[in-house]
Structure formats: structure tokens, C-alpha cells
Design an enzyme around this catalytic site. Structure first.
Site, mmCIF file in Angstrom:
data_model
loop_
_atom_site.group_PDB
_atom_site.id
_atom_site.type_symbol
_atom_site.label_atom_id
_atom_site.label_comp_id
_atom_site.label_asym_id
_atom_site.label_seq_id
_atom_site.Cartn_x
_atom_site.Cartn_y
_atom_site.Cartn_z
ATOM 1 N N ASP A 37 -29.997 16.121 41.246
ATOM 2 C CA ASP A 37 -31.168 15.472 41.824
ATOM 3 C C ASP A 37 -31.999 16.559 42.495
ATOM 4 O OD1 ASP A 37 -31.734 12.256 42.728
ATOM 5 O OD2 ASP A 37 -32.863 13.799 43.796
ATOM 6 N N ASN A 89 -31.556 9.953 33.989
ATOM 7 C CA ASN A 89 -32.035 8.845 34.806
ATOM 8 C C ASN A 89 -33.181 9.223 35.734
ATOM 9 O OD1 ASN A 89 -31.719 6.216 36.394
ATOM 10 N ND2 ASN A 89 -31.202 7.751 37.938
ATOM 11 N N TYR A 156 -47.045 6.362 34.317
ATOM 12 C CA TYR A 156 -45.639 5.949 34.344
ATOM 13 C C TYR A 156 -45.318 5.100 33.120
ATOM 14 C CZ TYR A 156 -41.346 3.710 36.051
ATOM 15 O OH TYR A 156 -40.055 3.257 36.182
ATOM 16 N N THR A 191 -34.659 0.694 44.590
ATOM 17 C CA THR A 191 -34.301 2.108 44.505
ATOM 18 C C THR A 191 -35.189 2.895 45.474
ATOM 19 O OG1 THR A 191 -35.927 2.661 42.802
ATOM 20 C CG2 THR A 191 -33.783 1.817 42.051
#
Length: 267
Positions: A37, A89, A156, A191
Site C-alpha cells: 500500500d 486491489n 474513475y 472503505t
């Protein structure tokens, strides 16, 4: 026996949300992990995995930088002896501009992380799996925004539509290798990316409106997406390939309609 016993898995975007939930789920099912990450929170995820009895190596990476993706794959091979599962992801919401007022540079950044990043994972993780000769599974995070308009801003949405097609193209180009490539398409999920939306709803005491457009009339929790990612990563999905699976409470099952109450009919 866990669904991923003896498997080695990479997960990007593992500092929070779906990535963190998937790291915990994959590890609980027996996988050894290399998790990445851009945020230092990835180390917290690794510690959570270890505290639960699993194995995880945390790396601070940019999922849209080729050297970083290649380093994750190399770490999996060097530390755990191979690679069986890759979950690309990581993603950003990116440019919020409309069709007449967007910033091309911001669009490019959104595409770099959201689309080129997964493509780099297919390139490097896929090659490692092919070279091993024992197959493997690659899972990509797309979005319902990549299926239809209305679930996200333009950049997006376009990037996630690209991810859906990437899963199909990659599955075809890996023909005969035993490496499967699939995408999950989350609907509204709590999230890090959607935190402002959820925080606003809580502040205004309108959380009941979150996810109201889908038949289940609620938002998803990251663990619900992790469960589907686990299925696609495991041998239970051995004949699922080149697919984009919506995990959205039924949002994309219909065109917009005026709903009728149960038991009512129109004439």
C-alpha cells in the site's frame, strides 16, 4: 484445510478497506502474504495478520509504478518460494471533473493507478505464474462504475471499465497456462475511499440512505468483497475465468425504474 493452504498471495491496497479485509481473510485460509500500500497503514495490516497467526510481509509501494509491482512479485518468490494468487486491489477516486472541465493530467494519474496498476500486476505476477507452470489466479478490483454510468466520476468510471476489459483480454492471452484472471465490481462499500460519504451520512443521521438504490437497500462491508475475492483466488473457482462479477446488492441487475411495492401490480 483452508481454501488457500500452501498458497502465496500478493495484495495491493492492503492498508485499509477491501485490501485489509482480504489480507485477513486470505491469511485465515492459509495463504502466505506479501501486501502493499502507499500508506504506512499496510504495516498495521501485516501485524493484524501476524497477531492472528498468519504470515505477511508489508511493503510501502505505489501500485502504478512498475518497479514497485515487480518488487512485490520478487519478494513473494524470494521469501515464500513462488506465487499463486495476485489481487490487484489498489485504486484512487481521482479526477472529479465533468466531461467539459476535467484536467488531463489528473485523468492520466487516475488511469495510471487504477488501470495501468492492474495491468502491471498481470504482467509481472502472470509471468511468474506461467514460469512456475502450476497455474494461478489473478483478481482485479473494478467497480460497478465500470459497468454503467452514475456510480462514479468520469475518470474513475473509465478506468474501471478498462479493468473489466483487462480481465477478459488477460484471460485470453494466458490461454493454456492455467492462470485465471477475473475482476470484482464492488458497489458502495465502506472503505477509505468512501469514508467521506459515510462520515457525512453519519453526521447528518442519514445512514439509512446509503445503498438505498440497490434491492438489499444497504452498503457493503469490506469483508463481503473479500469473500468474493477469496472465492476467485481459490480452487473453488477453478472454472471461472475472464469474468467481471458485480458485488453490489443487485444494483446493476436493472435499469433505473419506478419501483412498485410488493403485491402491487399495474394495469
Amino acid at each position: 484445510m483452508g481454501a488457500l493452504d500452501g498458497k502465496v498471495a500478493i495484495i495491493t491496497g492492503a492498508g485499509s478497506g477491501i485490501g485489509r479485509a482480504s489480507a485477513l481473510r486470505f491469511a485465515a485460509e492459509g495463504a502466505k502474504l506479501v501486501i502493499g500500500d502507499k500508506s504506512a497503514a499496510v504495516h498495521e495490516t501485516a501485524q493484524m495478520v501476524k497477531d492472528a497467526g498468519g504470515e505477511a510481509i508489508a511493503m510501502e509501494i505505489d501500485a502504478g509504478v512498475e518497479a514497485d509491482v515487480a518488487a512485490m512479485v520478487a519478494t513473494a518468490k524470494e521469501s515464500f518460494g513462488g506465487l499463486d494468487v495476485a489481487f490487484a486491489n489498489a485504486g484512487i477516486i481521482g479526477d472529479m471533473g465533468g466531461i467539459f472541465d476535467f484536467d488531463p493530467a489528473a485523468w492520466a494519474e487516475t488511469l495510471r493507478v487504477n488501470l495501468i496498476g492492474p495491468a502491471l500486476m498481470v504482467k509481472h505476477a502472470g509471468k511468474a505464474m506461467v514460469d512456475q507452470g502450476r497455474g494461478g489466479a489473478i483478481v482485479l478490483t473494478a467497480s460497478v462504475a465500470g459497468i454503467n454510468s452514475g456510480a462514479g466520476p468520469g475518470a474513475y468510471s473509465a478506468s474501471k471499465a478498462g479493468v473489466i476489459n483487462l480481465a477478459k483480454v488477460a484471460a485470453q492471452q494466458l490461454t493454456g497456462s492455467g492462470v485465471r484472471v477475473n475482476a470484482i465490481c464492488p458497489g458502495l462499500t465502506e472503505t477509505g475511499m468512501t469514508k467521506p460519504t459515510f462520515d457525512y451520512a453519519r453526521a447528518k443521521e442519514v445512514t439509512h440512505k446509503l445503498g438505498q438504490l440497490n434491492p438489499l437497500k444497504r452498503a457493503a462491508q469490506p469483508e463481503e468483497l473479500a469473500n468474493v475475492a477469496l472465492f476467485l483466488a481459490s480452487d473453488q473457482a477453478s472454472y471461472v475465468n475472464g469474468q467481471a462479477i458485480a458485488v453490489d446488492g443487485g444494483l446493476t441487475s436493472s435499469h433505473p425504474v419506478t419501483r412498485q411495492l410488493l403485491g402491487q401490480t399495474s394495469h
